[in-house]
Design a protein around this motif. Structure first.
Motif, PDB file in Angstrom:
ATOM      1  N   LEU A  19       0.935  -1.303   0.125  1.00  0.00           N
ATOM      2  CA  LEU A  19      -0.004   0.096   0.019  1.00  0.00           C
ATOM      3  C   LEU A  19       0.727   1.254   0.125  1.00  0.00           C
ATOM      4  O   LEU A  19       0.517   2.244  -0.784  1.00  0.00           O
ATOM      5  CB  LEU A  19      -0.991  -0.112   1.245  1.00  0.00           C
ATOM      6  CG  LEU A  19      -2.065  -0.996   1.258  1.00  0.00           C
ATOM      7  CD1 LEU A  19      -2.781  -0.974   2.494  1.00  0.00           C
ATOM      8  CD2 LEU A  19      -3.046  -0.934  -0.085  1.00  0.00           C
ATOM      9  N   SER A  20       2.016   1.161   0.666  1.00  0.00           N
ATOM     10  CA  SER A  20       2.882   2.307   0.674  1.00  0.00           C
ATOM     11  C   SER A  20       3.471   2.741  -0.776  1.00  0.00           C
ATOM     12  O   SER A  20       3.595   3.898  -1.129  1.00  0.00           O
ATOM     13  CB  SER A  20       4.002   2.109   1.538  1.00  0.00           C
ATOM     14  OG  SER A  20       3.580   1.931   3.029  1.00  0.00           O
ATOM     15  N   ALA A  21       3.618   1.452  -1.363  1.00  0.00           N
ATOM     16  CA  ALA A  21       4.209   1.586  -2.903  1.00  0.00           C
ATOM     17  C   ALA A  21       3.075   2.370  -3.736  1.00  0.00           C
ATOM     18  O   ALA A  21       3.463   3.077  -4.414  1.00  0.00           O
ATOM     19  CB  ALA A  21       4.715   0.361  -3.540  1.00  0.00           C
ATOM     20  N   PHE A  22       1.647   1.831  -3.648  1.00  0.00           N
ATOM     21  CA  PHE A  22       1.040   2.260  -3.985  1.00  0.00           C
ATOM     22  C   PHE A  22       0.503   3.807  -3.872  1.00  0.00           C
ATOM     23  O   PHE A  22       0.316   4.774  -4.922  1.00  0.00           O
ATOM     24  CB  PHE A  22      -0.509   1.547  -3.757  1.00  0.00           C
ATOM     25  CG  PHE A  22      -1.797   2.210  -4.111  1.00  0.00           C
ATOM     26  CD1 PHE A  22      -2.293   2.592  -5.406  1.00  0.00           C
ATOM     27  CD2 PHE A  22      -2.682   2.340  -3.179  1.00  0.00           C
ATOM     28  CE1 PHE A  22      -3.300   2.843  -5.809  1.00  0.00           C
ATOM     29  CE2 PHE A  22      -4.052   2.964  -3.430  1.00  0.00           C
ATOM     30  CZ  PHE A  22      -4.438   3.285  -4.778  1.00  0.00           C
ATOM     31  N   VAL A  23       0.502   4.299  -2.849  1.00  0.00           N
ATOM     32  CA  VAL A  23       0.619   5.823  -2.343  1.00  0.00           C
ATOM     33  C   VAL A  23       1.537   6.397  -2.883  1.00  0.00           C
ATOM     34  O   VAL A  23       1.302   7.728  -3.275  1.00  0.00           O
ATOM     35  CB  VAL A  23       0.462   5.844  -0.943  1.00  0.00           C
ATOM     36  CG1 VAL A  23       0.309   7.436  -0.277  1.00  0.00           C
ATOM     37  CG2 VAL A  23      -0.737   5.180  -0.096  1.00  0.00           C
ATOM     38  N   LEU A  24       2.861   5.885  -2.828  1.00  0.00           N
ATOM     39  CA  LEU A  24       3.970   6.597  -3.326  1.00  0.00           C
ATOM     40  C   LEU A  24       3.920   7.055  -4.937  1.00  0.00           C
ATOM     41  O   LEU A  24       4.330   8.112  -5.279  1.00  0.00           O
ATOM     42  CB  LEU A  24       5.255   5.847  -3.189  1.00  0.00           C
ATOM     43  CG  LEU A  24       6.321   6.342  -3.600  1.00  0.00           C
ATOM     44  CD1 LEU A  24       6.690   7.735  -2.920  1.00  0.00           C
ATOM     45  CD2 LEU A  24       7.637   5.594  -3.405  1.00  0.00           C
ATOM     46  N   VAL A  25       3.323   6.179  -5.659  1.00  0.00           N
ATOM     47  CA  VAL A  25       3.188   6.335  -7.206  1.00  0.00           C
ATOM     48  C   VAL A  25       2.245   7.515  -7.303  1.00  0.00           C
ATOM     49  O   VAL A  25       2.238   8.205  -8.017  1.00  0.00           O
ATOM     50  CB  VAL A  25       2.824   5.160  -7.800  1.00  0.00           C
ATOM     51  CG1 VAL A  25       2.098   5.413  -9.117  1.00  0.00           C
ATOM     52  CG2 VAL A  25       3.968   4.261  -7.744  1.00  0.00           C
ATOM     53  N   LEU A  26       1.134   7.239  -6.507  1.00  0.00           N
ATOM     54  CA  LEU A  26       0.049   8.307  -6.625  1.00  0.00           C
ATOM     55  C   LEU A  26       0.233   9.782  -6.422  1.00  0.00           C
ATOM     56  O   LEU A  26       0.105  10.742  -6.822  1.00  0.00           O
ATOM     57  CB  LEU A  26      -1.181   7.920  -5.643  1.00  0.00           C
ATOM     58  CG  LEU A  26      -2.069   6.806  -6.038  1.00  0.00           C
ATOM     59  CD1 LEU A  26      -3.136   6.596  -4.917  1.00  0.00           C
ATOM     60  CD2 LEU A  26      -2.695   6.812  -7.270  1.00  0.00           C
ATOM     61  N   VAL A  27       1.308   9.567  -5.070  1.00  0.00           N
ATOM     62  CA  VAL A  27       1.711  11.056  -4.644  1.00  0.00           C
ATOM     63  C   VAL A  27       2.570  11.667  -5.593  1.00  0.00           C
ATOM     64  O   VAL A  27       2.692  12.871  -6.121  1.00  0.00           O
ATOM     65  CB  VAL A  27       2.640  10.872  -3.450  1.00  0.00           C
ATOM     66  CG1 VAL A  27       3.184  12.438  -2.910  1.00  0.00           C
ATOM     67  CG2 VAL A  27       1.519  10.757  -2.112  1.00  0.00           C
ATOM     68  N   ALA A  28       3.731  10.873  -6.359  1.00  0.00           N
ATOM     69  CA  ALA A  28       4.457  11.324  -7.011  1.00  0.00           C
ATOM     70  C   ALA A  28       3.826  11.647  -8.677  1.00  0.00           C
ATOM     71  O   ALA A  28       4.242  12.635  -9.203  1.00  0.00           O
ATOM     72  CB  ALA A  28       5.515  10.129  -7.838  1.00  0.00           C
ATOM     73  N   THR A  29       2.821  10.788  -9.039  1.00  0.00           N
ATOM     74  CA  THR A  29       1.914  11.495 -10.005  1.00  0.00           C
ATOM     75  C   THR A  29       1.239  12.591 -10.067  1.00  0.00           C
ATOM     76  O   THR A  29       1.410  13.873 -10.829  1.00  0.00           O
ATOM     77  CB  THR A  29       0.771  10.343 -10.175  1.00  0.00           C
ATOM     78  OG1 THR A  29       1.394   8.910 -10.651  1.00  0.00           O
ATOM     79  CG2 THR A  29      -0.153  10.726 -11.564  1.00  0.00           C
ATOM     80  N   VAL A  30       0.566  12.897  -8.947  1.00  0.00           N
ATOM     81  CA  VAL A  30       0.007  14.335  -8.287  1.00  0.00           C
ATOM     82  C   VAL A  30       0.944  15.325  -8.431  1.00  0.00           C
ATOM     83  O   VAL A  30       0.929  16.363  -8.935  1.00  0.00           O
ATOM     84  CB  VAL A  30      -0.797  14.012  -7.066  1.00  0.00           C
ATOM     85  CG1 VAL A  30      -1.204  15.658  -6.556  1.00  0.00           C
ATOM     86  CG2 VAL A  30      -1.887  13.208  -7.227  1.00  0.00           C
ATOM     87  N   VAL A  31       2.159  15.146  -7.954  1.00  0.00           N
ATOM     88  CA  VAL A  31       3.110  16.136  -7.833  1.00  0.00           C
ATOM     89  C   VAL A  31       3.891  16.575  -9.202  1.00  0.00           C
ATOM     90  O   VAL A  31       3.807  17.916  -9.326  1.00  0.00           O
ATOM     91  CB  VAL A  31       4.501  15.673  -6.512  1.00  0.00           C
ATOM     92  CG1 VAL A  31       5.473  16.672  -6.935  1.00  0.00           C
ATOM     93  CG2 VAL A  31       3.831  15.637  -5.369  1.00  0.00           C
ATOM     94  N   LEU A  32       3.890  15.592  -9.800  1.00  0.00           N
ATOM     95  CA  LEU A  32       4.472  15.806 -11.132  1.00  0.00           C
ATOM     96  C   LEU A  32       3.355  16.913 -12.297  1.00  0.00           C
ATOM     97  O   LEU A  32       3.607  17.386 -12.918  1.00  0.00           O
ATOM     98  CB  LEU A  32       4.867  14.775 -12.078  1.00  0.00           C
ATOM     99  CG  LEU A  32       6.393  14.111 -11.491  1.00  0.00           C
ATOM    100  CD1 LEU A  32       6.627  12.907 -12.303  1.00  0.00           C
ATOM    101  CD2 LEU A  32       7.387  15.230 -11.569  1.00  0.00           C
ATOM    102  N   ALA A  33       2.267  16.437 -11.834  1.00  0.00           N
ATOM    103  CA  ALA A  33       1.057  16.826 -12.531  1.00  0.00           C
ATOM    104  C   ALA A  33       0.865  18.218 -12.136  1.00  0.00           C
ATOM    105  O   ALA A  33       0.796  19.296 -13.027  1.00  0.00           O
ATOM    106  CB  ALA A  33      -0.127  15.991 -12.369  1.00  0.00           C
ATOM    107  N   VAL A  34       1.060  18.492 -10.716  1.00  0.00           N
ATOM    108  CA  VAL A  34       0.996  20.065 -10.427  1.00  0.00           C
ATOM    109  C   VAL A  34       2.083  21.108 -11.049  1.00  0.00           C
ATOM    110  O   VAL A  34       1.594  21.895 -11.446  1.00  0.00           O
ATOM    111  CB  VAL A  34       0.885  20.092  -8.593  1.00  0.00           C
ATOM    112  CG1 VAL A  34       1.140  21.443  -8.287  1.00  0.00           C
ATOM    113  CG2 VAL A  34      -0.502  19.398  -8.085  1.00  0.00           C
TER     114      VAL A  34
END
Length: 490
Positions: A7-22
Motif C-alpha cells: 500500500l505504501s508503494a501504491f500511495v508513493l506512485v499516486l503522490v509522485a503522479t500528483v506532484v508531477l502533474a501539479v
C-alpha cells in the motif's frame, strides 16, 4: 508487513503522479497546452511518455500471464504491439504531425470536409477509448485485491478519480511529464525482479519434477495459422487507429521529430516486452499452478514471494505493485486526455474550461462498466480494442493520408461496415460454446477478412462518389507530405 509495503508503494506512485502533474499545471495555460502540449514535446521525452501510456495493464500484468498459459504462442502479442509502431513510422507519424490537427476527428474533418464523418469518427474514438480504459480499471481492482484484499471497486475508483483530476488540471502538457516518469517506473518494476529471479534460478539444480500439464485451451491465442495471422493483422494495424497513440504525434515540434520519436518508442517498448516476456517464462518454471484463466494475470505479483528470500521478496513485490499502478495511471491518463479533446470540441466550445469538464465526464462510462463487470484476461480485452480500431478507423486514416480519391461517403461507409462487422463477430463469438468457437476461428479473429472488406467498401463507394472528392484534397495532401520549412510552426 507486506500489505503495508504494498500500500505504501501504491500511495508513493499516486503522490509522485500528483506532484508531477501539479508541476505541469503551472506550465498549462493555453488551449494548445491542454490539447497538444503546445507541440513542444522533444523526442526522448515524448517517446518515454508514449511508451508509458502504451504499456497498459494488459502488458504489465497480462503478458506474463499469457506466456504462463500458452508459452511461446503468447509472444505474438508483443511482436504485434511493437511492430505496429513501424507502420506508424512509415506511413502516419510525420503526415499527421504536419496536418496541424489536435485530434483524429480534426484530421478527418479537415481532410474530407464533412461534419457527419467527423461525428461518426468522434463516436468511434469514444468507444475505442472507453473499451481501453475498462481493462486499466480492472487491473487496478485486481492488483489491490491481490496485495491488500480490498474490495474490487477501490482500485477502479481511485484510478478514475486521480486520472480525471490530473488531466482536468493540466491537460496534455501536465501528463506528458507524468507518463514519461511512469514508463521508467514500470520498466524498473519488472526488470529488477526479473534480474533477481534469474540469479536465484541460475543457482538451482535442474528440477526432476514431471512436466506440468498446462491447459489445452489457449484463451486469446489460437494455434491455427489463420488465427495467428489474423491476430497479427489486427495488432499491427490497430496501433494506427488508437486515439491516445495518434494524439501524441500532434505534440511533436515537426514531422522529423515525430519520426525520431517513433524510432525511440519501438526500442523502449521492445525492451519492456522482452522483460515482461521473460517473467512469463520464469513463471512457467516457478508458478505453473497459477496457469488458470483469470488467475494467470496475478503471476507477476506472486513470483517475488515464491522465489526471493524474505524480506527481499516482500520489498520486490512492493516495487511490482508500484509499477502496476504506474501502468494503470499512465494508460488511463493518455486515453482520458485524447477523449477529453474530442468531447470538448464536439460537444462544447473547445475551451480550456470545457476540456476540464470533458476530462471528468469521459471516465464515467468506463468506470460504471468496470464496476459492473469482472476482469477477464487482460491481454484478450486489449486485443479486442486493437481489433475495433483496425477495422473502423485505421483504413480511413491510411487512405486519408495516402489516397486523393477518398470521399466523405466512402469513409463513412467504411467506418460503419467495419464497426458493424466486428460488433457482429464479437457477439457471435460470445454466443458460441468453446468447441464451436475453436472451430469458427474466422468469427473469433475476423481481422484477416474484415479489414480488406472495409478497404474494398471505402474504395468502391469513393469511386462511385468521385465527383465529391474534396476540392482542397490535393492541397491538403501536399501539406501532409512535404517537409516543413525551417521555422514553420506547423
Amino acid at each position: 508487513m507486506s500489505v503495508v509495503l504494498d500500500l505504501s508503494a501504491f500511495v508513493l506512485v499516486l503522490v509522485a503522479t500528483v506532484v508531477l502533474a501539479v508541476m505541469g499545471v503551472r506550465m498549462s495555460r493555453t488551449t494548445s497546452d491542454f490539447f497538444v502540449a503546445s507541440r513542444s514535446a522533444r523526442p526522448v521525452w515524448n517517446a518515454s511518455a508514449i511508451s508509458g501510456e502504451y504499456l497498459s495493464a494488459g502488458t504489465f500484468l497480462g503478458l506474463a500471464g499469457l506466456v504462463l498459459l500458452v508459452g511461446s504462442d503468447g509472444f505474438w502479442f508483443p511482436i504485434g504491439y511493437a511492430a505496429g509502431y513501424l507502420l506508424l513510422l512509415l506511413f502516419v507519424a510525420a503526415p499527421l504531425r504536419r496536418s496541424g490537427a489536435y485530434t483524429i476527428p480534426d484530421f478527418v474533418e479537415a481532410r474530407l470536409e464533412s461534419r457527419t464523418v467527423r461525428r461518426v469518427t468522434s463516436l468511434l474514438v469514444l468507444v475505442i477509448g472507453w473499451l481501453y480504459i475498462v481493462p486499466q480499471l480492472h487491473g487496478a481492482s485486481l492488483t489491490l485485491g491481490v496485495v491488500a484484499d480490498l474490495p474490487p471497486w477501490v482500485g477502479a475508483v481511485v484510478v478514475a478519480v486521480v486520472v480525471s483530476g490530473i488531466v482536468a488540471a493540466g491537460g496534455m502538457r501536465a501528463i506528458t511529464v507524468v507518463q514519461a516518469m511512469h514508463y521508467w517506473v514500470k520498466l524498473s518494476a519488472l526488470a529488477i525482479p526479473a534480474v533477481l529471479m534469474l540469479i536465484v534460478l541460475s543457482g538451482r539444480e535442474p528440477s526432476s519434477d514431471p512436466v506440468v500439464a498446462f491447459p489445452a485451451e489457449l484463451g486469446p491465442v489460437a494455434a491455427d495459422p489463420y488465427s495467428t495471422a489474423s491476430l497479427m493483422i489486427a495488432l499491427l494495424l490497430g496501433t494506427i487507429g488508437l486515439p491516445h497513440v495518434l494524439v501524441r504525434f500532434y505534440t511533436s515540434p515537426d514531422g522529423a521529430s515525430a519520426r525520431r520519436t517513433t524510432v525511440l518508442v519501438v526500442a523502449m517498448i521492445g525492451l519492456f516486452y522482452a522483460v515482461s516476456g521473460t517473467l512469463g517464462l520464469i513463471a512457467r518454471v516457478a508458478a505453473p499452478d497459477l496457469a488458470l484463466p483469470g488467475v494467470a494475470d496475478t503471476v507477476v505479483l506472486a513470483l517475488p514471494a515464491r522465489l526471493l528470500p524474505e524480506p527481499l521478496g516482500t520489498i520486490v513485490t512492493a516495487i511490482v505493485v508500484a509499477g502496476a499502478f504506474a501502468a494503470f495511471l499512465a494508460t488511463s491518463s493518455g486515453l482520458v486526455v485524447s477523449l477529453a479533446g474530442v468531447i470538448s470540441q464536439d460537444l462544447f466550445d473547445g475551451s480550456v474550461r470545457s476540456f476540464r469538464l470533458s476530462a471528468v465526464l469521459c471516465v464515467v462510462a468506463p468506470l460504471i462498466v468496470a464496476l459492473l463487470t469482472g476482469p477477464e484476461a487482460l491481454v484478450s480485452s486489449v486485443g479486442t480494442v486493437f481489433l475495433v480500431a483496425a477495422t473502423s478507423l485505421t483504413p480511413v486514416i491510411l487512405l486519408g493520408v495516402w489516397w486523393r480519391g477518398l470521399t466523405a461517403r466512402g469513409a463513412l461507409a467504411g467506418m460503419l461496415v467495419g464497426a458493424l462487422t466486428v460488433g457482429a463477430s464479437l457477439i457471435a463469438s460470445i454466443a458460441l460454446d468453446p468447441q464451436a468457437r475453436a472451430a469458427a476461428s474466422w468469427i473469433v479473429q475476423p481481422a484477416a477478412w474484415a479489414i480488406p472488406l472495409v478497404v474494398v467498401v471505402i474504395v468502391l463507394v469513393s469511386r462511385w462518389d468521385r465527383r465529391r472528392i474534396p476540392g482542397r484534397a490535393e492541397w491538403y495532401l501536399t501539406r501532409l507530405h512535404l517537409p516543413e520549412r525551417s521555422g514553420d510552426p506547423g
